[in-house]
Design a protein around this motif. Structure first.
Motif, short mmCIF file in Angstrom:
data_model
loop_
_atom_site.label_atom_id
_atom_site.label_comp_id
_atom_site.label_asym_id
_atom_site.label_seq_id
_atom_site.Cartn_x
_atom_site.Cartn_y
_atom_site.Cartn_z
N GLU A 1 0.56 3.86 -2.89
CA GLU A 1 -0.54 4.99 -2.47
C GLU A 1 -0.20 6.29 -3.08
OE1 GLU A 1 -2.32 6.39 1.71
OE2 GLU A 1 -0.42 5.61 1.75
N VAL B 1 -7.72 -2.00 1.88
CA VAL B 1 -7.61 -0.86 0.90
C VAL B 1 -8.81 -0.10 0.94
CG1 VAL B 1 -7.70 -0.88 -1.71
CG2 VAL B 1 -6.31 -2.81 -0.56
N VAL C 1 -12.18 -2.93 -5.75
CA VAL C 1 -11.60 -3.47 -4.71
C VAL C 1 -12.09 -4.85 -4.54
CG1 VAL C 1 -11.40 -3.74 -2.23
CG2 VAL C 1 -11.30 -1.48 -3.24
N THR D 1 -6.19 1.21 -8.27
CA THR D 1 -6.97 0.21 -7.13
C THR D 1 -7.04 -1.37 -7.36
OG1 THR D 1 -7.91 2.02 -6.29
CG2 THR D 1 -8.93 0.05 -5.57
N VAL E 1 0.80 -1.27 -0.19
CA VAL E 1 0.01 0.12 -0.09
C VAL E 1 0.80 1.31 0.10
CG1 VAL E 1 -1.52 1.42 1.40
CG2 VAL E 1 -2.05 -1.25 1.20
N CYS F 1 -5.05 -4.37 -5.55
CA CYS F 1 -5.85 -5.47 -4.98
C CYS F 1 -5.67 -6.75 -5.50
CB CYS F 1 -7.40 -5.08 -5.02
SG CYS F 1 -8.03 -3.91 -3.76
N THR G 1 -7.74 -8.14 2.14
CA THR G 1 -7.42 -6.86 1.07
C THR G 1 -8.60 -5.97 1.43
OG1 THR G 1 -6.37 -8.60 -0.40
CG2 THR G 1 -7.31 -6.30 -1.41
#
Length: 474
Positions: free
Chosen positions: A357, A390, A417, A369, A353, A373, A386
């Motif tokens: 990010e 997320v 996601v 995204t 992440v 994932c 996850t």
């Protein structure tokens, strides 16, 4: 300690060894041992003075919890129930009945897909039921065990992820409650419903599986080779492979003087499982899958005893053989839980992440995204983990784009996601449903993963294109 990129080492090592050695259990154990060495001397390993103590700590912490024991018990009762099916002659009777319909190879594979779509309420029950019921039929039709495992896997997590009122939808609704315009779990449920049409991965995965089963799309990649082998030689699994379903079940034979009843010995246990699972979900909002299997096993035990399909001593012996048949899957699952525990302590997901990010600009939000994932869920084998990591990061970014209102970006972000997390649950070699699919289909676990990944990757590419189009047009 901050391990950074080294936090990927145990899981990456396990994945590489699994493909090289074709031994999932050994590969996962190697990853666990490397993880123990990395964490050695830290509080999470009880400040162990030696690696053996550290390994014992991992097993106790990772396996001494309700989640693992729940899955273990489901596998045990599945093994017993299938063994009772074998002893009563129910599976053979069902196979003979379907065989009389002369469905052919594609018809049989299509039936497996349809059965998996019908059992949409549990990603654990679906592969176990479909695999055990359809395996004798697909074997006779000369369909590979690899393809049956793929069907079991592709009609479990993806369909559960799509339908809002399954445990998956309820879980996501709870996670996203309180963010932006999603005030509570009821609003979260509405958001999950709104995200349905943007869940491109699950839709593509199910459609691809159905088209392959019907023969509309020809097989490609390693699966093509597996299907060709089965069709031309009758070898439903490759020479030298190790099917997770051991030979104990094949050795169980029904008593010749007792004729099986499809209604009592086959249909009723299924009705009991479906009734309890769906009924408890409708009444209390939680599907009691384990309790359903326990009830089905007890029913089958009593019915077989009353109908004299087996003696009390035979029933107990058959139950033990059923448990033996699922031991390989239980051991692999135990190693999968252990390495998942280690990756959490190493901060593998947090590292991924932190790296990604900074790339999550509004334009690339959906694309990044989904990719993030898929990677996280594949390496961890956990879709729900996850989601928990997320969604709290992605939702604020999505609401920043929409000005705090519900909109396409928010719905698509939730779907990205869910679909990306489902990818890992669907095809990661350390995912529980992937292991259960190999078990139920009687497929070599590594062969199942190798043949399935190209199809899962195809669905992922389709989904990725969909999110890129939406992101470019908003």
């Amino acid at each position: 300690m901050e391990f950074g990129i080294l936090s990927l080492l145990p899981i990456v090592l396990a994945l590489i060894l699994a493909f090289v050695t074709r031994d999932a259990l050994l590969s996962l154990l190697a990853g666990v041992i490397v993880g123990v060495c990395m964490l050695f001397g830290q509080d999470v390993l009880w400040n162990a003075k030696d690696p053996f103590r550290g390994l014992a700590c991992v097993f106790q912490e990772a396996l001494g919890n309700a989640d693992f024991i729940w899955v273990l018990c489901i596998e045990v009762f599945i093994g017993i129930l299938v063994a009772y099916f074998q002893k009563s002659g129910a599976i053979k009777a069902f196979s003979d009945k379907i065989e009389g319909l002369h469905l052919g190879r594609k018809g049989t594979e299509s039936l497996a897909f349809g059965l998996g779509m019908f059992i949409f309420f549990s990603d654990y029950f679906s592969p176990l039921y479909v695999g055990n019921v359809m395996r004798p039929l697909t074997d006779k039709a000369k369909a590979s065990r690899e393809f049956l495992a793929y069907v079991c896997d592709s009609t479990s997590a993806p369909i559960c992820c799509l339908i809002p009122f399954t445990s998956w939808g309820i879980y996501v609704a709870g996670v996203i409650a309180g963010y932006g315009a999603i005030a509570d779990s009821a609003a979260g449920q509405a958001a999950v419903i709104g995200a349905f049409k943007y869940n491109f991965y699950c839709i593509a995965a199910l459609a691809l599986c159905g088209f392959l089963g019907c023969g509309i799309i020809p097989h490609y990649g390693p699966m093509r080779k597996a299907e060709k082998r089965a069709m031309e030689t009758g070898a439903v699994y490759a020479e030298g492979s190790t099917p997770l379903l051991s030979g104990e079940l094949d050795a169980i034979k029904p008593n010749e003087d007792c004729k099986p009843s499809l209604l009592l010995d086959f249909i009723m246990p299924a009705i009991i499982i479906i009734g309890i699972t769906v009924g408890t979900y409708a009444v209390i909002g939680s599907a009691r899958t384990l309790e359903a299997f326990i009830a089905a096993v007890m029913y089958q035990f009593v019915v077989m005893l009353l109908r004299k399909s087996a003696t009390l001593k035979q029933l107990m012996a058959v139950a033990v053989e059923g448990i033996k048949a699922v031991m390989s899957a239980i051991l692999i699952l135990a190693m999968a839980y252990s390495i998942n525990w280690i990756t959490k302590k190493l901060g593998t997901a947090a590292y991924l992440v932190s790296v990604c990010e900074k790339w999550m600009t509004p334009f690339w939000l959906l694309t990044i995204t989904f990719l993030l994932c898929t990677v996280m869920s594949f390496l961890s084998g956990s879709s729900w983990g996850t989601y928990a990591i997320v969604l709290p990061i992605v939702l604020p970014l999505a609401f920043a784009i929409t000005g705090g209102e519900m909109g396409t970006v928010v719905y698509a972000a939730i779907a990205a996601v869910m679909g990306g997390g489902c990818f890992g649950d669907h095809c990661s070699p350390i995912s529980d449903t992937t292991i259960l699919s190999s078990l139920a289909a009687g497929s070599d676990h590594v062969d199942h993963v190798k043949t399935q990944i190209p199809y899962a990757a195809t669905a992922a590419v389709i989904a990725l294109i969909g999110y890129m189009i939406i992101g470019a047009t908003l």
